[in-house]
Motif scaffolding. Sequence first.
Motif, PDB file in Angstrom:
ATOM      1  N   ALA A 236       0.822  -1.216   0.000  1.00 19.44           N
ATOM      2  CA  ALA A 236       0.000   0.000   0.000  1.00 19.44           C
ATOM      3  C   ALA A 236       0.854   1.262   0.000  1.00 19.44           C
ATOM      4  O   ALA A 236       0.419   2.313  -0.481  1.00 19.44           O
ATOM      5  N   VAL A 237       2.075   1.168   0.551  1.00 25.46           N
ATOM      6  CA  VAL A 237       2.974   2.334   0.568  1.00 25.46           C
ATOM      7  C   VAL A 237       4.147   2.112  -0.389  1.00 25.46           C
ATOM      8  O   VAL A 237       5.208   2.719  -0.236  1.00 25.46           O
ATOM      9  N   HIS A 238       3.965   1.199  -1.364  1.00 26.95           N
ATOM     10  CA  HIS A 238       4.959   0.925  -2.407  1.00 26.95           C
ATOM     11  C   HIS A 238       6.265   0.388  -1.840  1.00 26.95           C
ATOM     12  O   HIS A 238       7.339   0.620  -2.392  1.00 26.95           O
ATOM     13  N   ALA A 239       6.153  -0.330  -0.710  1.00 27.06           N
ATOM     14  CA  ALA A 239       7.313  -1.008  -0.135  1.00 27.06           C
ATOM     15  C   ALA A 239       7.290  -2.470  -0.572  1.00 27.06           C
ATOM     16  O   ALA A 239       6.400  -2.909  -1.305  1.00 27.06           O
ATOM     17  N   SER A 240       8.255  -3.232  -0.126  1.00 27.36           N
ATOM     18  CA  SER A 240       8.352  -4.646  -0.508  1.00 27.36           C
ATOM     19  C   SER A 240       7.442  -5.491   0.367  1.00 27.36           C
ATOM     20  O   SER A 240       7.754  -5.760   1.542  1.00 27.36           O
ATOM     21  N   GLY A 241       6.337  -5.930  -0.201  1.00 31.01           N
ATOM     22  CA  GLY A 241       5.441  -6.810   0.535  1.00 31.01           C
ATOM     23  C   GLY A 241       6.084  -8.155   0.825  1.00 31.01           C
ATOM     24  O   GLY A 241       5.829  -8.774   1.870  1.00 31.01           O
ATOM     25  N   VAL A 242       6.920  -8.628  -0.091  1.00 31.14           N
ATOM     26  CA  VAL A 242       7.607  -9.904   0.100  1.00 31.14           C
ATOM     27  C   VAL A 242       8.493  -9.847   1.338  1.00 31.14           C
ATOM     28  O   VAL A 242       8.461 -10.741   2.195  1.00 31.14           O
ATOM     29  N   LEU A 243       9.295  -8.795   1.450  1.00 31.69           N
ATOM     30  CA  LEU A 243      10.197  -8.666   2.595  1.00 31.69           C
ATOM     31  C   LEU A 243       9.414  -8.544   3.893  1.00 31.69           C
ATOM     32  O   LEU A 243       9.790  -9.109   4.925  1.00 31.69           O
ATOM     33  N   SER A 244       8.305  -7.819   3.864  1.00 35.37           N
ATOM     34  CA  SER A 244       7.470  -7.674   5.051  1.00 35.37           C
ATOM     35  C   SER A 244       6.943  -9.022   5.522  1.00 35.37           C
ATOM     36  O   SER A 244       6.993  -9.345   6.715  1.00 35.37           O
ATOM     37  N   VAL A 245       6.445  -9.829   4.596  1.00 35.36           N
ATOM     38  CA  VAL A 245       5.916 -11.155   4.951  1.00 35.36           C
ATOM     39  C   VAL A 245       7.011 -12.045   5.527  1.00 35.36           C
ATOM     40  O   VAL A 245       6.809 -12.733   6.541  1.00 35.36           O
ATOM     41  N   VAL A 246       8.174 -12.033   4.906  1.00 33.30           N
ATOM     42  CA  VAL A 246       9.277 -12.884   5.361  1.00 33.30           C
ATOM     43  C   VAL A 246       9.728 -12.491   6.766  1.00 33.30           C
ATOM     44  O   VAL A 246       9.966 -13.356   7.625  1.00 33.30           O
ATOM     45  N   VAL A 247       9.839 -11.195   7.021  1.00 38.55           N
ATOM     46  CA  VAL A 247      10.269 -10.734   8.344  1.00 38.55           C
ATOM     47  C   VAL A 247       9.278 -11.183   9.410  1.00 38.55           C
ATOM     48  O   VAL A 247       9.672 -11.688  10.476  1.00 38.55           O
ATOM     49  N   VAL A 248       7.993 -11.033   9.144  1.00 38.81           N
ATOM     50  CA  VAL A 248       6.980 -11.453  10.114  1.00 38.81           C
ATOM     51  C   VAL A 248       7.066 -12.956  10.345  1.00 38.81           C
ATOM     52  O   VAL A 248       7.014 -13.435  11.486  1.00 38.81           O
ATOM     53  N   GLY A 249       7.196 -13.733   9.262  1.00 40.19           N
ATOM     54  CA  GLY A 249       7.243 -15.179   9.403  1.00 40.19           C
ATOM     55  C   GLY A 249       8.451 -15.663  10.183  1.00 40.19           C
ATOM     56  O   GLY A 249       8.336 -16.528  11.064  1.00 40.19           O
ATOM     57  N   VAL A 250       9.629 -15.121   9.879  1.00 41.53           N
ATOM     58  CA  VAL A 250      10.839 -15.530  10.589  1.00 41.53           C
ATOM     59  C   VAL A 250      10.743 -15.151  12.066  1.00 41.53           C
ATOM     60  O   VAL A 250      11.105 -15.942  12.956  1.00 41.53           O
ATOM     61  N   PHE A 251      10.244 -13.951  12.360  1.00 39.99           N
ATOM     62  CA  PHE A 251      10.126 -13.487  13.745  1.00 39.99           C
ATOM     63  C   PHE A 251       9.170 -14.381  14.544  1.00 39.99           C
ATOM     64  O   PHE A 251       9.499 -14.843  15.641  1.00 39.99           O
ATOM     65  N   LEU A 252       7.986 -14.631  14.000  1.00 38.92           N
ATOM     66  CA  LEU A 252       7.003 -15.432  14.724  1.00 38.92           C
ATOM     67  C   LEU A 252       7.434 -16.891  14.824  1.00 38.92           C
ATOM     68  O   LEU A 252       7.158 -17.553  15.829  1.00 38.92           O
ATOM     69  N   GLY A 253       8.107 -17.401  13.802  1.00 40.43           N
ATOM     70  CA  GLY A 253       8.599 -18.765  13.886  1.00 40.43           C
ATOM     71  C   GLY A 253       9.645 -18.937  14.974  1.00 40.43           C
ATOM     72  O   GLY A 253       9.671 -19.955  15.673  1.00 40.43           O
ATOM     73  N   HIS A 254      10.494 -17.924  15.160  1.00 36.04           N
ATOM     74  CA  HIS A 254      11.539 -18.000  16.177  1.00 36.04           C
ATOM     75  C   HIS A 254      10.960 -17.985  17.590  1.00 36.04           C
ATOM     76  O   HIS A 254      11.518 -18.616  18.497  1.00 36.04           O
ATOM     77  N   ARG A 255       9.849 -17.290  17.781  1.00 33.80           N
ATOM     78  CA  ARG A 255       9.275 -17.180  19.126  1.00 33.80           C
ATOM     79  C   ARG A 255       7.994 -18.004  19.265  1.00 33.80           C
ATOM     80  O   ARG A 255       7.180 -17.752  20.147  1.00 33.80           O
ATOM     81  N   MET A 256       7.812 -18.998  18.402  1.00 31.72           N
ATOM     82  CA  MET A 256       6.597 -19.800  18.445  1.00 31.72           C
ATOM     83  C   MET A 256       6.424 -20.519  19.780  1.00 31.72           C
ATOM     84  O   MET A 256       5.302 -20.825  20.200  1.00 31.72           O
ATOM     85  N   ASN A 257       7.526 -20.784  20.482  1.00 31.78           N
ATOM     86  CA  ASN A 257       7.431 -21.501  21.752  1.00 31.78           C
ATOM     87  C   ASN A 257       6.795 -20.678  22.861  1.00 31.78           C
ATOM     88  O   ASN A 257       6.515 -21.214  23.928  1.00 31.78           O
ATOM     89  N   ARG A 258       6.568 -19.397  22.608  1.00 30.60           N
ATOM     90  CA  ARG A 258       5.890 -18.580  23.616  1.00 30.60           C
ATOM     91  C   ARG A 258       4.378 -18.742  23.570  1.00 30.60           C
ATOM     92  O   ARG A 258       3.682 -18.366  24.497  1.00 30.60           O
ATOM     93  N   THR A 259       3.863 -19.279  22.469  1.00 34.48           N
ATOM     94  CA  THR A 259       2.425 -19.485  22.370  1.00 34.48           C
ATOM     95  C   THR A 259       2.040 -20.781  23.078  1.00 34.48           C
ATOM     96  O   THR A 259       2.893 -21.578  23.468  1.00 34.48           O
ATOM     97  N   GLY A 260       0.735 -21.007  23.218  1.00 33.59           N
ATOM     98  CA  GLY A 260       0.262 -22.218  23.866  1.00 33.59           C
ATOM     99  C   GLY A 260       0.495 -23.444  22.999  1.00 33.59           C
ATOM    100  O   GLY A 260       0.648 -23.355  21.779  1.00 33.59           O
ATOM    101  N   TYR A 261       0.515 -24.615  23.653  1.00 31.81           N
ATOM    102  CA  TYR A 261       0.776 -25.848  22.911  1.00 31.81           C
ATOM    103  C   TYR A 261      -0.283 -26.091  21.851  1.00 31.81           C
ATOM    104  O   TYR A 261       0.012 -26.589  20.751  1.00 31.81           O
ATOM    105  N   GLY A 262      -1.549 -25.754  22.153  1.00 31.05           N
ATOM    106  CA  GLY A 262      -2.624 -25.976  21.201  1.00 31.05           C
ATOM    107  C   GLY A 262      -2.433 -25.159  19.935  1.00 31.05           C
ATOM    108  O   GLY A 262      -2.670 -25.642  18.820  1.00 31.05           O
ATOM    109  N   MET A 263      -1.973 -23.929  20.094  1.00 34.27           N
ATOM    110  CA  MET A 263      -1.727 -23.066  18.939  1.00 34.27           C
ATOM    111  C   MET A 263      -0.625 -23.656  18.056  1.00 34.27           C
ATOM    112  O   MET A 263      -0.724 -23.650  16.826  1.00 34.27           O
ATOM    113  N   ARG A 264       0.408 -24.188  18.689  1.00 30.89           N
ATOM    114  CA  ARG A 264       1.501 -24.761  17.906  1.00 30.89           C
ATOM    115  C   ARG A 264       1.057 -26.012  17.160  1.00 30.89           C
ATOM    116  O   ARG A 264       1.374 -26.194  15.980  1.00 30.89           O
ATOM    117  N   VAL A 265       0.319 -26.881  17.836  1.00 24.74           N
ATOM    118  CA  VAL A 265      -0.111 -28.131  17.200  1.00 24.74           C
ATOM    119  C   VAL A 265      -1.035 -27.851  16.027  1.00 24.74           C
ATOM    120  O   VAL A 265      -0.851 -28.372  14.922  1.00 24.74           O
TER     121      VAL A 265
END
Length: 532
Positions: A236-265
Amino acid sequence: MHLTTVIQFVLLPAVALAIAALARARGWPAPLLLVVAGLAIGLVSARMPGMPSYELDPELVLLVFLPPLLYSAALDSSYLRLREVRRPVGLMSVGLVLFSTAVVGLLVHAMVPDLPLAAAFALGAIVAPPDAVAAVAVARRLGLPRRVITILVGESLFNDATALTAYRVAVAAMVGEGVSLLGAAGQFAYAAGAGLAIGLALAYACGWLLDRLTDVLVGSAISLLIPFVSYLAAEAVHASGVLSVVVVGVFLGHRMNRTGYGMRVVSHSVWKVVDFCLEIVVFGLIGLQLPLILRGLSGQDPWRVAGYAVAVLVAVVVARAVWLVPGAYLPRLLSRRIREREPRPPAAHVAVLGWAGMRGVVSLAAAFGLPDDFPARDLLLFLTFVVVIGTLLVQGLSFPMLIRRLRVSGDQEVYGDNLAEAAAQQAAATAALARLDELTGDGVIETHAEVVDRLRDNAERRAMGAWERLGGGVGPQGEETPSALYRRLRREMLAAEREVLVRMRDERRIDDEVLRRVTRELDFEEATLARD
């Protein structure tokens, strides 16, 4: 219901699913088989009057398929391993993409002098980014070393951002928007910087939200929206949507252990299904484009066009090899720090990486996204199609043979993972037993000794089982019921085990894959403790 609708939304996915099921049962690479099947179906349907065409919608690919596929791959990647290979990944996802763009652009402009240089560079940007889905699938099945797989994954995560930005700059220059070299560099910097900033902001916001959600279904539904929100917010602001998605995915994947077990499964299962469905449709659609592309070439000299296509295909393959060899060894010669920090890449690993340059649906989507009045649009579409099909079939089908011939294997890493897993299980069990002693130190053990004994036996059996898999063969009081006490204490012990495992991952004593494997076992056990 119209026949075309039934074919497009029911029959084609069903056929793709059947082909993918056959490939999985036989151990064949499903993406390659789907491409071949798509080619066959496309050629047959072209000879049958009344059959609908299947023109690839670039908006569908870039807005519907690309974000979730990128997000899922990023979610399943390892931030720590990606950080270790950031230099080779950067050289390939940025340097190699721009180098391939320049090589192909200059070659096509030389072969077709009437084609403007900006249009030729647009083609170069279109065919520059490899799609590592097929390569990574083969690499994991054949047990390639983890560093090689991580480089391939990292390249596929970030190269689309570079290529799509270069593509937009070239198209803008072609349509007369007057882009200078300095302006192009500024667009690159803005797209990357803004995409990174938006991705980090959304990553923290989504992480905060997912940590506080207790409803697994709601959390899983939100996780399905995250890649689309990330992509659209950046675009929407003419930035890289691909890079934005990748950053979010890598960040959340690294801290996935902070969520509940049900969410992970649930999240793990949901994204496995989403990945599978999207990939079979995407690779099936590639082959179906052939009749439509051939119709656009009517009236042109077929031998000349075929010569152009072969030249571009060879240029794409050779450019990757030309870049990778000095890129792998020259920095080591120039920098003592790199020599001390990174292992010397074996020549066999470089060869495998050089041959893993299969292109995919993103290239086709970008080609179909060219304006209708773009110079030589039909020719550029055909050249893109040949590069995609050629790399998928020639490199994809020969990739396993190359791996076996070079005897590239990650067997030692598998043994090391098993050894590290056993040590991690032992450390986690020790922490769990220590936590049990803390919880039962106030006299609870005297009232429900059988509960504590069961817990202790469970923890010791888990640690012993990990060693046995290596082949060593060794190894509030009141109204609370014993079963309720057992569940409560076991949950506390599982939490202690997870804490130890995450700390060992952060200290690089175990890999993310080991962490995920052991954590999944803990999650399944905790799921058995849950009550409605």
